[in-house]
Design a protein around this motif. Structure first.
Motif, PDB file in Angstrom:
ATOM      1  N   MET A   1       0.825  -1.160   0.105  1.00  0.00           N
ATOM      2  CA  MET A   1      -0.030  -0.092  -0.060  1.00  0.00           C
ATOM      3  C   MET A   1       0.904   1.308  -0.193  1.00  0.00           C
ATOM      4  O   MET A   1       1.904   1.237   0.858  1.00  0.00           O
ATOM      5  CB  MET A   1      -0.964   0.021   1.165  1.00  0.00           C
ATOM      6  N   THR A   2       0.619   2.236  -0.793  1.00  0.00           N
ATOM      7  CA  THR A   2       1.354   3.410  -0.771  1.00  0.00           C
ATOM      8  C   THR A   2       0.554   4.631  -0.611  1.00  0.00           C
ATOM      9  O   THR A   2      -0.506   5.028  -1.388  1.00  0.00           O
ATOM     10  CB  THR A   2       2.030   3.692  -2.282  1.00  0.00           C
ATOM     11  N   PRO A   3       0.433   5.093   0.546  1.00  0.00           N
ATOM     12  CA  PRO A   3      -0.606   6.227   1.044  1.00  0.00           C
ATOM     13  C   PRO A   3       0.065   7.424   0.592  1.00  0.00           C
ATOM     14  O   PRO A   3       1.138   7.692   0.026  1.00  0.00           O
ATOM     15  CB  PRO A   3      -0.502   6.280   2.723  1.00  0.00           C
ATOM     16  N   LYS A   4      -0.745   8.642   0.731  1.00  0.00           N
ATOM     17  CA  LYS A   4      -0.430   9.983   0.206  1.00  0.00           C
ATOM     18  C   LYS A   4       1.052  10.558   0.702  1.00  0.00           C
ATOM     19  O   LYS A   4       1.586  11.169  -0.199  1.00  0.00           O
ATOM     20  CB  LYS A   4      -1.433  11.017   0.755  1.00  0.00           C
ATOM     21  N   GLY A   5       1.432   9.974   1.784  1.00  0.00           N
ATOM     22  CA  GLY A   5       2.937  10.370   2.125  1.00  0.00           C
ATOM     23  C   GLY A   5       3.898   9.613   1.418  1.00  0.00           C
ATOM     24  O   GLY A   5       4.907  10.184   1.328  1.00  0.00           O
ATOM     25  N   GLY A   6       3.507   8.573   0.608  1.00  0.00           N
ATOM     26  CA  GLY A   6       4.647   8.193  -0.318  1.00  0.00           C
ATOM     27  C   GLY A   6       5.264   6.706   0.416  1.00  0.00           C
ATOM     28  O   GLY A   6       5.789   6.003  -0.161  1.00  0.00           O
ATOM     29  N   THR A   8       5.734   3.222   1.252  1.00  0.00           N
ATOM     30  CA  THR A   8       5.308   1.962   0.968  1.00  0.00           C
ATOM     31  C   THR A   8       5.579   0.875   2.005  1.00  0.00           C
ATOM     32  O   THR A   8       6.631   0.785   2.423  1.00  0.00           O
ATOM     33  CB  THR A   8       5.817   1.368  -0.379  1.00  0.00           C
ATOM     34  N   ARG A   9       4.624   0.104   2.317  1.00  0.00           N
ATOM     35  CA  ARG A   9       4.872  -1.295   3.138  1.00  0.00           C
ATOM     36  C   ARG A   9       3.815  -2.177   2.872  1.00  0.00           C
ATOM     37  O   ARG A   9       2.671  -2.096   2.146  1.00  0.00           O
ATOM     38  CB  ARG A   9       4.720  -0.658   4.465  1.00  0.00           C
ATOM     39  N   SER A  99       5.731   3.583  16.480  1.00  0.00           N
ATOM     40  CA  SER A  99       5.961   4.515  15.266  1.00  0.00           C
ATOM     41  C   SER A  99       5.953   3.781  13.941  1.00  0.00           C
ATOM     42  O   SER A  99       5.404   4.704  13.215  1.00  0.00           O
ATOM     43  CB  SER A  99       7.337   5.107  15.441  1.00  0.00           C
ATOM     44  N   LYS A 100       6.522   2.682  13.821  1.00  0.00           N
ATOM     45  CA  LYS A 100       6.491   1.937  12.387  1.00  0.00           C
ATOM     46  C   LYS A 100       5.375   1.653  12.099  1.00  0.00           C
ATOM     47  O   LYS A 100       4.694   1.473  11.008  1.00  0.00           O
ATOM     48  CB  LYS A 100       7.614   0.797  12.644  1.00  0.00           C
ATOM     49  N   GLU A 101       4.562   1.237  13.007  1.00  0.00           N
ATOM     50  CA  GLU A 101       3.178   0.653  12.886  1.00  0.00           C
ATOM     51  C   GLU A 101       2.110   1.849  12.436  1.00  0.00           C
ATOM     52  O   GLU A 101       1.117   1.480  11.615  1.00  0.00           O
ATOM     53  CB  GLU A 101       2.496  -0.187  14.034  1.00  0.00           C
ATOM     54  N   MET A 102       2.534   2.938  12.960  1.00  0.00           N
ATOM     55  CA  MET A 102       1.582   4.109  12.508  1.00  0.00           C
ATOM     56  C   MET A 102       1.986   4.867  11.012  1.00  0.00           C
ATOM     57  O   MET A 102       1.654   5.648  10.749  1.00  0.00           O
ATOM     58  CB  MET A 102       1.760   5.300  13.640  1.00  0.00           C
ATOM     59  N   GLY A 103       3.240   4.426  10.788  1.00  0.00           N
ATOM     60  CA  GLY A 103       4.106   4.901   9.427  1.00  0.00           C
ATOM     61  C   GLY A 103       4.861   6.068   9.440  1.00  0.00           C
ATOM     62  O   GLY A 103       5.126   6.713   8.504  1.00  0.00           O
ATOM     63  N   TYR A 104       5.432   6.238  10.896  1.00  0.00           N
ATOM     64  CA  TYR A 104       6.099   7.375  11.016  1.00  0.00           C
ATOM     65  C   TYR A 104       7.790   6.813  10.900  1.00  0.00           C
ATOM     66  O   TYR A 104       8.116   5.776  10.984  1.00  0.00           O
ATOM     67  CB  TYR A 104       6.190   7.899  12.611  1.00  0.00           C
ATOM     68  N   PHE A 105       8.559   7.855  10.839  1.00  0.00           N
ATOM     69  CA  PHE A 105       9.977   7.482  10.582  1.00  0.00           C
ATOM     70  C   PHE A 105      10.826   7.847  11.864  1.00  0.00           C
ATOM     71  O   PHE A 105      11.681   7.269  11.945  1.00  0.00           O
ATOM     72  CB  PHE A 105      10.626   8.441   9.342  1.00  0.00           C
ATOM     73  N   ARG A 106      10.216   8.563  12.656  1.00  0.00           N
ATOM     74  CA  ARG A 106      10.735   8.912  13.773  1.00  0.00           C
ATOM     75  C   ARG A 106       9.851   8.424  15.351  1.00  0.00           C
ATOM     76  O   ARG A 106       8.877   8.583  15.265  1.00  0.00           O
ATOM     77  CB  ARG A 106      11.225  10.339  14.184  1.00  0.00           C
ATOM     78  N   ALA A 107      10.617   7.848  16.119  1.00  0.00           N
ATOM     79  CA  ALA A 107      10.161   7.389  17.232  1.00  0.00           C
ATOM     80  C   ALA A 107       9.430   8.384  18.060  1.00  0.00           C
ATOM     81  O   ALA A 107       8.348   8.257  18.916  1.00  0.00           O
ATOM     82  CB  ALA A 107      10.919   6.409  18.238  1.00  0.00           C
ATOM     83  N   GLU A 108      10.205   9.562  18.030  1.00  0.00           N
ATOM     84  CA  GLU A 108       9.524  10.696  18.813  1.00  0.00           C
ATOM     85  C   GLU A 108       8.043  11.101  18.424  1.00  0.00           C
ATOM     86  O   GLU A 108       7.299  11.746  19.156  1.00  0.00           O
ATOM     87  CB  GLU A 108      10.494  11.791  18.794  1.00  0.00           C
ATOM     88  N   SER A 109       7.770  10.770  17.081  1.00  0.00           N
ATOM     89  CA  SER A 109       6.452  10.979  16.811  1.00  0.00           C
ATOM     90  C   SER A 109       5.287  10.481  17.526  1.00  0.00           C
ATOM     91  O   SER A 109       4.097  10.802  17.389  1.00  0.00           O
ATOM     92  CB  SER A 109       6.229  10.816  15.176  1.00  0.00           C
TER      93      SER A 109
END
Length: 113
Positions: A1-6, A8-9, A99-109
């Protein structure tokens, strides 16, 4: 799936659900416009604003309230964080996992959840 943020997972789904999904596959991808963005849709399933509106209506009808699709995302993140905390995983691992499950690149998010 490729969401609007680009990002892909890959997403693993059970075989029976995969078989049902394949029955809804278009012979050829269809271009749809959702919130002024063009998407190629390969399966005849709901998504985007229509799905979000449908979720709100169903929630209001069933529960008499709705926190919307983004609220559902927040609830998932909070429950997942709690689950990992109760299983005594290290805090940094918990943040990185969610963070990874939510699609973020940084854990702080993840801290906002």
């Amino acid at each position: 799936m490729t969401p609007k943020g680009g990002l892909t997972r890959e997403v693993l789904i059970p075989h029976d659900l995969s078989a049902k999904l394949q029955l809804r596959k278009f012979k050829q991808a269809v271009t749809i416009v959702d919130r002024k963005i063009n998407y190629l849709q390969r399966y005849n399933i709901g998504g985007g604003k229509k799905w979000s509106d449908s979720l709100n209506k169903a929630s209001n009808r069933t529960l008499s309230f709705s926190n919307g699709a983004h609220g559902l995302r927040h609830s998932y993140a909070q429950e997942r964080l709690l689950e990992l905390i109760l299983n005594q995983y290290p805090y940094q691992i918990i943040l990185e996992t969610v963070s990874k499950e939510m699609g973020y690149f940084r854990a702080e998010s993840t801290v906002v959840y």
